[in-house]
Every structure is written in C-alpha cells, then in structure tokens.
Design a protein around this motif. Structure first.
Motif, mmCIF file in Angstrom:
data_model
loop_
_atom_site.group_PDB
_atom_site.id
_atom_site.type_symbol
_atom_site.label_atom_id
_atom_site.label_comp_id
_atom_site.label_asym_id
_atom_site.label_seq_id
_atom_site.Cartn_x
_atom_site.Cartn_y
_atom_site.Cartn_z
ATOM 1 N N ASP A 81 0.808 -1.211 0.000
ATOM 2 C CA ASP A 81 0.000 0.000 0.000
ATOM 3 C C ASP A 81 0.849 1.273 0.000
ATOM 4 O O ASP A 81 0.452 2.303 -0.534
ATOM 5 N N LYS A 82 2.007 1.227 0.613
ATOM 6 C CA LYS A 82 2.954 2.355 0.651
ATOM 7 C C LYS A 82 2.309 3.624 1.202
ATOM 8 O O LYS A 82 2.355 4.697 0.588
ATOM 9 N N GLY A 83 1.696 3.483 2.344
ATOM 10 C CA GLY A 83 1.084 4.659 2.978
ATOM 11 C C GLY A 83 -0.004 4.287 3.963
ATOM 12 O O GLY A 83 -0.091 4.870 5.051
ATOM 13 N N GLY A 84 -0.848 3.331 3.615
ATOM 14 C CA GLY A 84 -1.902 2.909 4.515
ATOM 15 C C GLY A 84 -1.351 2.146 5.702
ATOM 16 O O GLY A 84 -0.397 1.378 5.569
ATOM 17 N N LYS A 85 -1.937 2.366 6.864
ATOM 18 C CA LYS A 85 -1.500 1.703 8.086
ATOM 19 C C LYS A 85 -2.690 1.037 8.779
ATOM 20 O O LYS A 85 -3.811 1.550 8.736
ATOM 21 N N PHE A 86 -2.430 -0.081 9.409
ATOM 22 C CA PHE A 86 -3.472 -0.776 10.148
ATOM 23 C C PHE A 86 -3.775 -0.053 11.459
ATOM 24 O O PHE A 86 -2.863 0.398 12.155
ATOM 25 N N LYS A 87 -5.048 0.050 11.780
ATOM 26 C CA LYS A 87 -5.490 0.479 13.094
ATOM 27 C C LYS A 87 -5.711 -0.764 13.935
ATOM 28 O O LYS A 87 -6.363 -1.709 13.491
ATOM 29 N N GLU A 88 -5.181 -0.771 15.136
ATOM 30 C CA GLU A 88 -5.223 -1.967 15.982
ATOM 31 C C GLU A 88 -6.105 -1.752 17.205
ATOM 32 O O GLU A 88 -6.042 -0.723 17.862
ATOM 33 N N ASP A 89 -6.938 -2.759 17.479
ATOM 34 C CA ASP A 89 -7.725 -2.813 18.710
ATOM 35 C C ASP A 89 -7.366 -4.091 19.447
ATOM 36 O O ASP A 89 -7.373 -5.183 18.853
ATOM 37 N N ILE A 125 -6.570 -9.507 19.015
ATOM 38 C CA ILE A 125 -6.012 -8.322 18.365
ATOM 39 C C ILE A 125 -6.698 -8.182 17.016
ATOM 40 O O ILE A 125 -6.589 -9.073 16.167
ATOM 41 N N SER A 126 -7.400 -7.081 16.829
ATOM 42 C CA SER A 126 -8.091 -6.817 15.572
ATOM 43 C C SER A 126 -7.373 -5.691 14.846
ATOM 44 O O SER A 126 -7.141 -4.626 15.423
ATOM 45 N N ARG A 127 -7.038 -5.906 13.584
ATOM 46 C CA ARG A 127 -6.349 -4.894 12.792
ATOM 47 C C ARG A 127 -7.116 -4.640 11.501
ATOM 48 O O ARG A 127 -7.483 -5.591 10.800
ATOM 49 N N VAL A 128 -7.336 -3.369 11.200
ATOM 50 C CA VAL A 128 -8.056 -2.985 9.984
ATOM 51 C C VAL A 128 -7.311 -1.846 9.301
ATOM 52 O O VAL A 128 -6.937 -0.859 9.948
ATOM 53 N N LEU A 129 -7.089 -1.980 8.005
ATOM 54 C CA LEU A 129 -6.568 -0.906 7.159
ATOM 55 C C LEU A 129 -7.688 -0.535 6.202
ATOM 56 O O LEU A 129 -8.221 -1.396 5.509
ATOM 57 N N GLN A 130 -8.023 0.743 6.156
ATOM 58 C CA GLN A 130 -9.152 1.180 5.342
ATOM 59 C C GLN A 130 -8.769 2.399 4.507
ATOM 60 O O GLN A 130 -8.033 3.276 4.955
ATOM 61 N N ASP A 131 -9.291 2.427 3.272
ATOM 62 C CA ASP A 131 -9.095 3.561 2.369
ATOM 63 C C ASP A 131 -7.621 3.872 2.137
ATOM 64 O O ASP A 131 -7.186 5.030 2.184
ATOM 65 N N GLY A 132 -6.849 2.835 1.867
ATOM 66 C CA GLY A 132 -5.454 3.034 1.513
ATOM 67 C C GLY A 132 -5.309 3.291 0.018
ATOM 68 O O GLY A 132 -6.297 3.444 -0.712
ATOM 69 N N ALA A 133 -4.073 3.314 -0.438
ATOM 70 C CA ALA A 133 -3.821 3.527 -1.864
ATOM 71 C C ALA A 133 -4.185 2.297 -2.686
ATOM 72 O O ALA A 133 -4.680 2.399 -3.811
ATOM 73 N N VAL A 134 -3.958 1.109 -2.120
ATOM 74 C CA VAL A 134 -4.230 -0.154 -2.809
ATOM 75 C C VAL A 134 -5.433 -0.870 -2.215
ATOM 76 O O VAL A 134 -6.215 -1.491 -2.937
ATOM 77 N N TRP A 135 -5.607 -0.753 -0.908
ATOM 78 C CA TRP A 135 -6.631 -1.536 -0.220
ATOM 79 C C TRP A 135 -7.836 -0.683 0.138
ATOM 80 O O TRP A 135 -7.711 0.363 0.778
ATOM 81 N N GLU A 136 -8.995 -1.143 -0.297
ATOM 82 C CA GLU A 136 -10.240 -0.511 0.125
ATOM 83 C C GLU A 136 -10.483 -0.815 1.598
ATOM 84 O O GLU A 136 -10.809 0.065 2.385
ATOM 85 N N LYS A 137 -10.310 -2.091 1.955
ATOM 86 C CA LYS A 137 -10.394 -2.488 3.355
ATOM 87 C C LYS A 137 -9.709 -3.834 3.524
ATOM 88 O O LYS A 137 -9.931 -4.749 2.730
ATOM 89 N N ALA A 138 -8.894 -3.932 4.541
ATOM 90 C CA ALA A 138 -8.190 -5.178 4.840
ATOM 91 C C ALA A 138 -8.263 -5.420 6.335
ATOM 92 O O ALA A 138 -7.905 -4.542 7.129
#
Length: 339
Positions: free
Chosen positions: A109-117, A128-141
């Motif tokens: 993604d080169k910019g998007g970062k996971f948010k961790e709960d 541990i829940s991790r979500v990356l949303q609205d990145g350059a490559v990933w809509e949601k992961a």
C-alpha cells in the motif's frame, strides 16, 4: 495508458464463475453492506464458521464473556499454566502470521497503516483486531487473531461428538484460537482473498471422569476475483499445492475439492470464487504434524497472494469495471449472510 484488461466468457465458464457483462450493458451495482467486511473470529467466536454444520452449530452455542478494550497488547493471551503446549505454539503462530501479513499489505500500500484494537475477556483470553481502510491499494483489509476460553453447554458437546441422546455430560470447558482475514483491494482486477486458520480444544466434561480431551484444526485460503486471469489462478493454486505437498500428496486434491464443494452456492449455481484449500475437524493425523501444516498454510498466504496484487493493483480500469466489482462484492456479502 495501457489498455484495460479483459475477460473472455469462455474463461469464466470454465471456472463456474459469473461472467462480467459487456461494457455496453447497463446494470446497477449492489452496494456492499458495511457489516459484510468480515469481522474477526476474535470478537465473536461463531464467526469462525463459514456455513452451518454440526461443529459450527456447537461453536455458536458456546458461552463467551464480553470483551474488554485494552490499551496494550499482552505477550500472550494464555493462562499462566499454558506455556509450552500446542495452545501456546498455535497462538505464537497466528500472531506471527498476523504480523507478517499486515507488514506485507502495508508494504504494497505504501502509505496505509493498520489500526489496531486489543481486547481481553475476564475469564481469560482476548484478541487483536487490525483494519486498514481507504489506503492507496486496499479498500479495506482486516487481519484478526483471537484466543478464547469458554464453556460449552451439554447439548452442544453432544452435537459435536454425536453422542447418544441419553448421554448427558455437564458443561465442557473449551479453548479456541484462530486467525481470520478478508482483504479487499480497490482495483477491480485485483482479487479479494479470504483466509482463516483455527485450533479448537475441549477439556474433559466436568462429570465424565477419564474422558479424553478433544481437539481439531480447521481453516483454509481461497481467492475471489471479479475478473479472472488464468496465470493468477495457476500461481495461487500452485503455491497452495506446494504447501500441502510438504506434508501429504493427498492433501491438496482433497482440500481443494473440499473448498470447491464447500463454497458452491447451490441456489445460485455458482462458486463463491476460484477456490483454494479448506479443511475442518481435522484430527486424524499426528497433532504435531497438523500444527506444522497449519503453520505452513498460514505462511503461504503472502507468497500466494501478494505477487498477484503487485501485478494487478495498477491496471487501468473504468467505472464499468468498478461497478462489476461492487456487484460481485455485494453478492458475496449476501452469500456470507446466508441470503
């Protein structure tokens, strides 16, 4: 600009997969319900299931306490007495896999970062829940792990073990751990990936002295594209086969068929995607071997999938291609909800 990719109808038919309409066809995409982005088994143990079956009915019936948010992730979610057994090694495996998959996704993604709960449960365990949303490559992961303790009601234990109706054991303590993920790229030509691997164990029923502890492994990895590229399918499946062949040459054909059959939607006459591997209730081999096998499968996710994303993430596409992706994603969500 490079020409946009195309898909032939014949390729689609060979896979038993829906054919994208021609660019001249008018159609309205179905929005993806927000709750269809796969939420982890971490938060709801019943989310470990894909479809209802005897074992999954058991899992949805177990008693689990409400999670408590935490500010820091612990070294382990296990109880103090569990430091060197299969439970501990499986937890380490899924947490290592979560780290490696998330690192690979962020690198692409080169910019998007996971948010961790991080969360825990009063009776033990957490996730541990991790979500990356609205990145350059990933809509949601989403890449999520859980380690859960609970109590299985007698009726659930009887269903799981196919016990006689007159056998009425008391409550059965259980342990469950797993990693689960769904990865949605933005580019319609880049496929969605689902994977999860889990370990389930029950202690002896409280009022059945001498009853053996039960355990089993489950999981799988499968590919769901909106547009099909034969070379991507071959790469994905060859990587899965390589992982399986390290342990038993019968594993890949057996687990591939299991995946094909499991994710066939009869009322639609189509498959969820292009398959992969899937297995459940697996305990008829040496436990150490199956732990190593699950580890190998989890470690194969990055080499099976990331090269495909690297190849497709920058493919030019039109609004028509994006609409077809949304249509397929909406259908996927309805399938996951049993509609």
């Amino acid at each position: 600009m490079r020409p946009t990719a195309t898909l032939s109808a014949s390729s689609s038919l060979n896979y038993g997969f829906p054919i994208p309409p021609s660019s001249s066809t008018s159609f309205t995409p179905t929005p993806s319900p927000t709750n269809c982005y796969f939420h982890p088994s971490a938060k709801k143990f019943s989310s470990l299931r894909f479809k209802p079956n005897k074992r999954n009915i058991t899992r949805s019936a177990v008693s689990i306490e409400k999670e408590i948010p935490e500010t820091e992730r612990p070294i382990t979610f296990l109880r103090e007495s569990e430091g060197a057994d299969v439970r501990a090694r499986f937890e380490k495996m899924i947490r290592d896999a979560q780290d490696s998959v998330c690192a690979a996704i962020e690198a692409v993604d080169k910019g998007g970062k996971f948010k961790e709960d991080v969360w825990s449960r009063p009776g033990g365990g957490g996730g541990i829940s991790r979500v990356l949303q609205d990145g350059a490559v990933w809509e949601k992961a989403g890449v999520n792990v859980s380690v859960v303790y609970g109590v299985m009601p007698p009726e659930a234990y009887r269903a799981a073990k196919a016990s006689p109706a007159d056998q009425k054991p008391g409550p059965v303590p259980f342990f469950a751990a797993g990693i689960s993920s769904v990865l949605h790229p933005k580019n319609p030509f880049a496929p969605t990936l689902h994977f999860n691997y889990r370990y389930f164990e029950t202690d002896a029923p409280q009022d059945v002295p001498g009853a053996p502890r039960q355990w089993w492994f489950g999981g799988g990895t499968d590919l769901t594209p909106a547009y099909i590229f034969d070379e991507d399918v071959k790469h994905f499946h060859s990587t899965q086969k390589k992982a399986c062949d390290k342990f038993d040459p019968t594993f890949y054909p057996r687990f591939k068929k299991w995946c094909d059959d499991y994710f066939y939607i009869k009322h639609r006459g189509e498959r969820r995607g292009l398959g992969g591997i899937f297995f459940d209730d697996l305990n008829d081999y040496d436990q150490e071997m199956l732990l190593s096998f699950a580890t190998e499968c989890a470690n194969s996710v990055v080499p099976a999938y990331i090269p495909i994303i690297e190849k497709r993430k920058d493919t030019p596409f039109t609004d028509h291609h994006k609409a077809w992706q949304q249509l397929r994603r909406g259908a996927l969500c309805r399938i996951q909800l049993g509609l």
